[in-house]
Design a protein around this motif. Structure first.
Motif, PDB file in Angstrom:
ATOM      1  N   UNK A  82      44.589  41.500  49.845  1.00 28.01           N
ATOM      2  CA  UNK A  82      43.400  40.652  49.707  1.00 28.01           C
ATOM      3  C   UNK A  82      43.148  39.870  50.987  1.00 28.01           C
ATOM      4  N   UNK A  83      44.218  39.358  51.581  1.00 27.21           N
ATOM      5  CA  UNK A  83      44.080  38.638  52.847  1.00 27.21           C
ATOM      6  C   UNK A  83      43.563  39.563  53.948  1.00 27.21           C
ATOM      7  N   UNK A  84      44.073  40.794  53.965  1.00 23.49           N
ATOM      8  CA  UNK A  84      43.594  41.788  54.933  1.00 23.49           C
ATOM      9  C   UNK A  84      42.107  42.071  54.735  1.00 23.49           C
ATOM     10  N   UNK A 124      38.009  48.934  52.601  1.00 25.93           N
ATOM     11  CA  UNK A 124      38.217  49.720  51.384  1.00 25.93           C
ATOM     12  C   UNK A 124      39.698  50.015  51.132  1.00 25.93           C
ATOM     13  N   UNK A 125      40.487  50.431  52.136  1.00 22.17           N
ATOM     14  CA  UNK A 125      41.910  50.658  51.876  1.00 22.17           C
ATOM     15  C   UNK A 125      42.645  49.406  51.412  1.00 22.17           C
ATOM     16  N   UNK A 126      42.290  48.249  51.968  1.00 26.08           N
ATOM     17  CA  UNK A 126      42.927  47.010  51.540  1.00 26.08           C
ATOM     18  C   UNK A 126      42.576  46.698  50.090  1.00 26.08           C
ATOM     19  N   UNK A 127      41.313  46.896  49.711  1.00 22.25           N
ATOM     20  CA  UNK A 127      40.901  46.677  48.329  1.00 22.25           C
ATOM     21  C   UNK A 127      41.632  47.633  47.395  1.00 22.25           C
ATOM     22  N   UNK A 128      41.786  48.878  47.820  1.00 26.87           N
ATOM     23  CA  UNK A 128      42.491  49.865  46.996  1.00 26.87           C
ATOM     24  C   UNK A 128      43.961  49.496  46.817  1.00 26.87           C
ATOM     25  N   UNK A 129      44.598  49.095  47.898  1.00 27.93           N
ATOM     26  CA  UNK A 129      46.014  48.724  47.808  1.00 27.93           C
ATOM     27  C   UNK A 129      46.204  47.500  46.910  1.00 27.93           C
ATOM     28  N   UNK A 130      45.275  46.547  47.002  1.00 28.90           N
ATOM     29  CA  UNK A 130      45.348  45.372  46.148  1.00 28.90           C
ATOM     30  C   UNK A 130      45.219  45.766  44.679  1.00 28.90           C
ATOM     31  N   UNK A 131      44.314  46.716  44.390  1.00 33.02           N
ATOM     32  CA  UNK A 131      44.106  47.145  43.005  1.00 33.02           C
ATOM     33  C   UNK A 131      45.335  47.870  42.456  1.00 33.02           C
ATOM     34  N   UNK A 152      48.390  46.077  53.837  1.00 33.56           N
ATOM     35  CA  UNK A 152      48.745  44.825  53.175  1.00 33.56           C
ATOM     36  C   UNK A 152      49.534  43.903  54.103  1.00 33.56           C
ATOM     37  N   UNK A 153      49.457  44.188  55.405  1.00 35.92           N
ATOM     38  CA  UNK A 153      50.179  43.370  56.390  1.00 35.92           C
ATOM     39  C   UNK A 153      49.208  42.912  57.473  1.00 35.92           C
ATOM     40  N   UNK A 154      48.332  41.944  57.165  1.00 36.69           N
ATOM     41  CA  UNK A 154      47.347  41.491  58.158  1.00 36.69           C
ATOM     42  C   UNK A 154      48.009  40.782  59.329  1.00 36.69           C
ATOM     43  N   UNK A 155      47.441  40.973  60.510  1.00 36.15           N
ATOM     44  CA  UNK A 155      47.935  40.277  61.698  1.00 36.15           C
ATOM     45  C   UNK A 155      46.747  40.012  62.623  1.00 36.15           C
ATOM     46  N   UNK A 156      47.042  39.554  63.819  1.00 36.83           N
ATOM     47  CA  UNK A 156      45.970  39.223  64.762  1.00 36.83           C
ATOM     48  C   UNK A 156      45.117  40.435  65.101  1.00 36.83           C
TER      49      UNK A 156
END
Length: 306
Positions: free
Chosen positions: A277-279, A255-262, A216-220
Motif C-alpha cells: 500500500x505504501x508503494x 497495479x502490481x503493488x495493489x495486487x500484492x496488497x490484495x 512491497x518494499x518501497x524506497x527512494x
C-alpha cells in the motif's frame, strides 16, 4: 498541422473569418455559406499550425462558437502543401512543444471517467499482477503494468490542478480510488479462489521473490522512478506521442503493488499489505506531482516563447 471544421451562425461568420485570417499559422481557409443544417449556419474550414492552435481555439470559444455552433479539430497526418509549410514556419514556436489545453482536457476527461470498461481493465490488470507476484514472474508483472489504465485519472488530476478544473479533479479522483478499491476487492476473492484450487499458497507469497519482491518494499528509487515516469507520460500526452505511454505504464509499480496488497490481505500478511500500500501511494503521489509540475513548466515556457 490541425484541421478545423467550424459551424458558425451566419451573423458570426465574418468575425470568425477575420479571426482566422489574422491568426499567424493558418491556411486553406474555406467558407461554405448556408450549408449547415443542425445547427443551421455556415461551415468554415481551415488548417492551422499546431503551435497556433490553442490560441485560435481559445478565441473561437471567446466568440461563443462552442455554444452557438460547433468546433471540431482533427490532426493532419500528411499535408503536401507549400502554403501549409509556410504557415508552420510563420507560427511561433515548435509544434512538438505546443500544448492544446482543450484537447488535453478532453482526452483526460475520457480516460478518467469511471466506466465499466475502465473497471474491467484495472481489475484484469490487478488479477494478472496477482499471478505474477505469487509466481514471482516478471513477465506477468510487466504485462499487468501495460494493461492497467490508471495513468488516465492521474493525468486528469494533474490537468485539473493546472487548469483549475474541480469537476475533472473529482471525476479523476473517484475513478482512481473506486477503480483500485474494486480491483483489490475482486483480487482478494480471486486469490482465495486460486488458493482453494491449490494454485496460490501463503508459502509462495512469503518465499524469497527476487523478481517481484520490490512491489512491497518501497524506497527512494520508487518515488524517483514514479516522478520520471509521470513527467514522461505527461509529455507523451501533450505532444500526442501515445507510444511513449506504454513505456510509462511498465515503469511504475501501481497495479502490481495493489495486487500484492490484495493477495497479502487474503492471507492476513499485514506486513506485505502495508508495504505494498505504501508503494502504491508513493507511486501515485510521484506521478501526480511530476505531471503537475511538467504541465506548469510547459505552460510557462510556451507563454514565454510566444
Amino acid at each position: 498541422m490541425l484541421h478545423l471544421r467550424l459551424i458558425t451562425p451566419a451573423e458570426k461568420t465574418d468575425d470568425v473569418v477575420r479571426l482566422i485570417e489574422r491568426t499567424v499559422g493558418t491556411t486553406h481557409l474555406v467558407v461554405m455559406p448556408g450549408v449547415a443544417r443542425n445547427p443551421a449556419g455556415d461551415v468554415v474550414t481551415c488548417d492551422v499550425a499546431r503551435e497556433a492552435g490553442d490560441e485560435l481555439l481559445t478565441e473561437l470559444q471567446g466568440l461563443g462558437l462552442d455554444r452557438t455552433g460547433s468546433i471540431a479539430v482533427e490532426n493532419i497526418d500528411l499535408s503536401l502543401s507549400k502554403r501549409a509549410d509556410k504557415a508552420e514556419a510563420e507560427a511561433p514556436g515548435e509544434g512538438a512543444d505546443a500544448v492544446l489545453w482543450e484537447h488535453l482536457a478532453d482526452a483526460t476527461h475520457e480516460e478518467s471517467t469511471l466506466s465499466a470498461t475502465y473497471l474491467a481493465f484495472i481489475t484484469l490488470a490487478t488479477m494478472i499482477a496477482a499471478c505474477g507476484v505469487v509466481l514471482d514472474n516478471a513477465v506477468l508483472i510487466v504485462g499487468a503494468m501495460a494493461v492497467g489504465p490508471e495513468f488516465g485519472p492521474l493525468a486528469g488530476i494533474s490537468t485539473s490542478i493546472v487548469q483549475r478544473a474541480p469537476r475533472l479533479a473529482l471525476r479523476s479522483l473517484i475513478a482512481l480510488l473506486v477503480g483500485f478499491a474494486a480491483a483489490m476487492v475482486v483480487t482478494v476473492g480471486f486469490s482465495l479462489f486460486m488458493d482453494a484450487l491449490d494454485l496460490f499458497s501463503k508459502d509462495q507469497l512469503e518465499a524469497d521473490r527476487p523478481q517481484t519482491g520490490f512491489v512491497y518494499a518501497p524506497d527512494a528509487f520508487s518515488f524517483i522512478v514514479a516522478v520520471l515516469a509521470g513527467a514522461a507520460g505527461t509529455l507523451s500526452l501533450t505532444s500526442a506521442k501515445s507510444g511513449a505511454l506504454v513505456g510509462v505504464a511498465i515503469s511504475v509499480t501501481t497495479v502490481p503493488a495493489a495486487a500484492n496488497a490484495a493477495v497479502a490481505l487474503s492471507y492476513g500478511d499485514t506486513e506485505q499489505t502495508w508495504g505494498s500500500t505504501e508503494q502504491l501511494l508513493l507511486n501515485l503521489l510521484g506521478i501526480i506531482l511530476a505531471g503537475t509540475v511538467t504541465l506548469l513548466l510547459q505552460k510557462w515556457a510556451w507563454r514565454k516563447r510566444t
